[in-house]
Design a protein around this motif. Structure first.
Motif: not given
Length: 408
Positions: A178-184, A144-149, A152-157
């Motif tokens: 504050e108000h935007k999630a990661p590009k992509g 599984e590939y996960s992208l978490i916002h 303001g902090e972004v993790w992907a695993y």
């Protein structure tokens, strides 16, 4: 199907609606895009289970319902299929897929990992709790590939390769912690719907095409069709939740017929508050963690645009693009640096085998612009002229040639 009022949407009324749409806050940020999207036959009868009886609604009212929707919370499962008619990426795609091994740049950088959504069918799990918290997971066969916002902090695993990526939201290309999630982040049906509605005007017919059930929810079907000839887009259908106005399914059908080019929709959806634990992440012991600034430094060293992860620098001398035409038949004209096109047939130094390969990639065309080669997919086509100009759009081959002729 339950009957509904239909309406042609004119340029004037649409302008007001699009303005409202832009004011609405979306649930999960755009991806693919790229679409590309965002860029999304998904089990053709995806979660459809009948035509519910719903109150009549006009196209204008349904568009306004979408624009007024302010649903901030959801969780669910989505299936996304993209069928652009491109050759399979084979092993190349596998290197980016969840569990695909330590290929690419050796990180779980979202801009590389989400490339796989450009083709094939994929199952996603989504969760959102306002503009500051989103989670997207791409489910693989054994990984599984996960992208978490999260605020303001972004993790992907990537659980298959045990690689992780970490960034602050502005480092991930959003510019707003504050108000935007990661590009992509891949597009939800709502964002795909927004792109289609933004294009609506006097070149577009917008009607209500009955009702449907998607993921157990009663929905209206909004049908958007180009009124111009020459587009590769036949229609866009958006299933809109009858209660809260959230688009539940998005289908883009090509004018050439056949199965959808993009089909993205929920199979399960819940509009309650997701569990807070979904937005927390700590890298497992032994995981390889790559920081965004490390990729940025590597990008600067390798000549990527501003050092941003996953973005290539514009070639030196790039002349930008001009748009020819309007609406669904718009064509972008791009100047290739140095004016170099594909090698002409019989050009000195080009082996016969290489020439045969180039010829197989596209169709040779001629016009008052000169000559060139058209490269076709089921949605986007491109004409590269022999003198190094490129014309590209969601239009037919003949429309590309006419655009090139008009630009001379």
């Amino acid at each position: 199907m339950a009957p509904n009022d239909s309406a042609e949407t004119t340029g004037g009324t649409t302008g007001t609606v699009v303005g409202r749409r832009r004011a609405a806050r979306y649930i999960v940020p755009v991806a693919v895009a790229g679409v590309a999207a965002a860029t999304i036959g998904l089990v053709p009868a995806l979660a459809d289970s009948g035509d519910p009886e719903l109150p009549k609604i006009s196209a204008q009212e349904l568009i306004e319902k979408i624009a007024a929707s302010d649903q901030q919370q959801l969780s669910g499962t989505m299936k996304v299929t993209a069928d652009l008619g491109l050759p399979s990426l084979g092993g190349l795609a596998g290197s980016f897929a969840p569990g695909g091994g330590k290929g690419g740049d050796g990180s779980a950088d979202p801009q590389a990992k989400l490339l796989e959504l450009a083709s094939g069918t994929h199952t996603l799990r989504l969760a959102a709790d306002g503009p500051g918290k989103q989670r997207l997971s791409i489910l693989g066969d054994a990984a599984e590939y996960s992208l978490i916002h999260n605020e303001g902090e972004v993790w992907a695993y990537d659980s298959g390769s045990e690689e992780a990526y970490h960034a602050e939201a502005d480092e991930a290309g959003t510019g707003d912690k504050e108000h935007k999630a990661p590009k992509g982040m891949p597009a939800t049906p709502k964002e795909l719907a927004g792109e289609a509605l933004a294009a609506a005007g006097d070149t577009t017919s917008v009607t209500v095409d009955g009702t449907v059930q998607v993921a157990g929810r009663d929905a209206y079907k909004l049908l958007i069709k180009p009124e111009q000839s020459g587009s590769t887009i036949g229609s866009v259908t958006i299933a809109v939740d009858a209660e809260n106005g959230v688009p539940l399914k998005f289908t883009l059908a090509p004018s050439s017929g056949g199965k959808a080019v993009i089909d993205a929709g929920f199979t399960k959806v819940d509009f309650g508050k997701p569990d807070a634990s979904l937005f927390s992440f700590t890298p497992p012991k032994g995981a390889k963690v790559t920081e965004a600034d490390e990729l940025k430094a590597a990008g600067e060293k390798n000549g990527k645009a501003d050092g941003a992860p996953g973005e290539l620098a514009a070639p030196e001398g790039f002349q930008g693009l001009n748009v020819i035409g309007e609406g669904w038949t718009s064509v972008a004209r791009i100047e290739v640096p140095g004016g170099a096109g594909l090698p002409a047939r019989g050009a000195e130094g080009v082996p016969a085998e290489a020439q045969q390969f180039l010829d197989a990639l596209g169709d040779k065309v001629t016009g008052s612009f000169g000559s060139g080669t058209v490269f076709e997919t089921r949605l986007v086509n491109a004409l590269m002229t022999d003198d190094g100009k490129v014309y590209v759009g969601a239009v037919t081959k003949d429309t590309l040639v006419r655009a090139a002729d008009s630009a001379k």
